[in-house]
Design a protein around this motif. Structure first.
Motif, PDB file in Angstrom:
ATOM      1  N   GLU A  16     -26.774 102.049 -52.060  1.00 29.46           N
ATOM      2  CA  GLU A  16     -27.327 103.216 -51.363  1.00 29.46           C
ATOM      3  C   GLU A  16     -28.707 103.579 -51.923  1.00 29.46           C
ATOM      4  OE1 GLU A  16     -24.279 103.172 -52.748  1.00 29.46           O
ATOM      5  OE2 GLU A  16     -23.095 102.897 -50.912  1.00 29.46           O
TER       6      GLU A  16
ATOM      7  N   VAL B 189     -31.355 101.256 -50.522  1.00 30.10           N
ATOM      8  CA  VAL B 189     -31.741 101.580 -49.137  1.00 30.10           C
ATOM      9  C   VAL B 189     -32.687 102.785 -49.112  1.00 30.10           C
ATOM     10  CG1 VAL B 189     -30.875 102.390 -46.894  1.00 30.10           C
ATOM     11  CG2 VAL B 189     -29.626 100.608 -48.148  1.00 30.10           C
TER      12      VAL B 189
ATOM     13  N   CYS C 128     -33.664 107.774 -43.617  1.00 33.61           N
ATOM     14  CA  CYS C 128     -32.860 106.601 -43.335  1.00 33.61           C
ATOM     15  C   CYS C 128     -31.406 107.039 -43.212  1.00 33.61           C
ATOM     16  CB  CYS C 128     -33.022 105.546 -44.426  1.00 33.61           C
ATOM     17  SG  CYS C 128     -32.486 106.121 -46.057  1.00 33.61           S
TER      18      CYS C 128
ATOM     19  N   ILE D 211     -27.349 106.016 -44.485  1.00 35.38           N
ATOM     20  CA  ILE D 211     -26.539 105.244 -45.419  1.00 35.38           C
ATOM     21  C   ILE D 211     -25.069 105.452 -45.109  1.00 35.38           C
ATOM     22  CG2 ILE D 211     -28.248 105.362 -47.300  1.00 35.38           C
ATOM     23  CD1 ILE D 211     -26.490 107.551 -48.568  1.00 35.38           C
TER      24      ILE D 211
ATOM     25  N   LYS E 131     -20.852 108.463 -42.939  1.00 29.08           N
ATOM     26  CA  LYS E 131     -22.252 108.179 -42.645  1.00 29.08           C
ATOM     27  C   LYS E 131     -23.094 109.414 -42.937  1.00 29.08           C
ATOM     28  CE  LYS E 131     -25.226 106.244 -39.014  1.00 29.08           C
ATOM     29  NZ  LYS E 131     -25.290 105.770 -37.612  1.00 29.08           N
TER      30      LYS E 131
END
Length: 365
Positions: free
Chosen positions: A23, A26, A38, A40, A50
């Motif tokens: 995570e 990202v 974004c 994750i 989510k």
């Protein structure tokens, strides 16, 4: 070893918890790319949730419940401990290396000393025969010329003896064997702390107290020679420095805060643990130090203790009674920012003295 590291964290009530490696990667990739945010996915209690990451507002949003939490990007120092490789050196070689002992050649120089382990005298002078016997014919008369000759001879002998003594004092080679001399069990050695032992005695002491390890504690003064290594499982230690006022410690409101994160995952016990082959439960702990002179000194020692695997061990938890779990190993930490000594927090005026003493007892000074 240590290296710079970027970690992303989410605020849970009063504490911060870091995101997992995937995570964080990202989020960091989006941050470095200049993106607004974004998404994750996080697996929690066998459920996949989510989240939306808003990098402009620095928040995490639950896509289902819309619950918002703060997030932060932190520069940290990552200290990784690596399992040490055993050198399999013989005990005498290890002791010679770590104590830098000197092997005594002239035992007469140790007259009056004894080994504190076996209590034997290092040197026992031989009894001299009594040659001052009275002649049967009675005392002999000495004339004046003979007296003068005797005095001159005595003075010359004294001068020669003084010169010899001075030469002996200046030359330590007459007292100790050279550095490449291989000590025998019956020899006597002097450690760096100046305490003296029979070689056989100090080797037996090492075999019973530190066998196979690159350190020994002097039986006389408790000084630790060499590098003491523990049996702490592999893990990671991260250090974050906060500015004054962000995460204040009681009694240290005007200085910054050092936040330490320890993480040791679950694993299997090795030969150095109590139950080899059995699994152990890992742990994650957070500790705090003030960002001042004392705090930075203790942090440096804690980093050394971490690399030497001395901060944690595998055993039974005092609080829960759980066996085969990672527990503290006698080096006390402040795990709360307030509450005083009885609650593992600050203020605690004697804490730095105590923790420094605990670290010194494990050879970290």
């Amino acid at each position: 070893m240590s290296e710079p590291s970027i970690i992303w964290e989410v605020q849970l009530d009063t504490r911060w918890m870091k995101f997992g490696p995937k995570e964080s990667l990202v989020i960091e990739k989006a941050y470095q790319g200049g993106k607004m945010g974004c998404f994750i996915k996080v697996k929690f209690n066998n459920q996949v949730k989510k989240y939306q990451i808003d990098l402009k507002k620095m928040v995490q949003i639950n896509c289902q419940t819309k619950f918002v939490r703060k997030i932060r990007r932190v520069k940290a120092m990552l200290i990784v401990n690596v399992t040490d490789k055993k050198k399999n050196l013989p005990p005498k070689k290890i002791l010679a290396n770590v104590t830098e002992w000197k092997v005594v050649k002239d035992l007469k120089s140790l007259e009056g000393d004894r080994c504190s382990i076996c209590l034997c005298d290092f040197y026992e002078p031989e009894e001299e025969e009594n040659t001052n016997l009275i002649e049967e014919d009675g005392p002999k008369l000495i004339d004046e010329e003979e007296i003068g000759e005797n005095e001159d001879n005595n003075n010359n002998n004294n001068n020669n003896n003084n010169n010899n003594n001075n030469n002996n004092n200046d030359d330590s080679d007459d007292i100790y064997h050279p550095a490449n001399y291989e000590a025998q069990d019956e020899d006597t050695v002097v450690l760096k702390c100046e305490h003296k032992f029979c070689v056989g005695c100090i080797v037996n002491w090492y075999n019973h107290s530190s066998s196979g390890k690159d350190f020994i504690r002097c039986p006389e003064c408790n000084n630790v020679f060499g590098v003491r290594m523990g049996n702490q499982p592999d893990g990671e230690m991260k250090v974050v420095i906060h500015k004054p006022g962000y995460l204040p410690l009681s009694g240290y409101d005007n200085v910054g805060t050092i936040e330490i994160f320890y993480l040791i995952p679950d694993g299997i016990q090795g030969d150095e643990h109590q139950n080899p082959g059995q699994p152990y439960a890992g742990t994650s702990r957070t500790a705090y130090l003030p960002y001042n002179k004392e705090g930075k000194e203790v942090l440096k020692k804690l980093q050394t203790a971490w690399v030497r695997k001395l901060i944690f061990t595998v055993g039974t938890s005092v609080t829960s009674g759980r066996e085969n779990t990672v527990v503290w190993n006698g080096i006390h930490h402040k795990t709360k920012t307030s509450g005083g000594a009885s609650n593992y927090g600050y203020p605690d005026n004697d804490y730095f003295n105590r923790v420094s003493s605990e670290l010194a007892d494990k050879g970290v000074k």
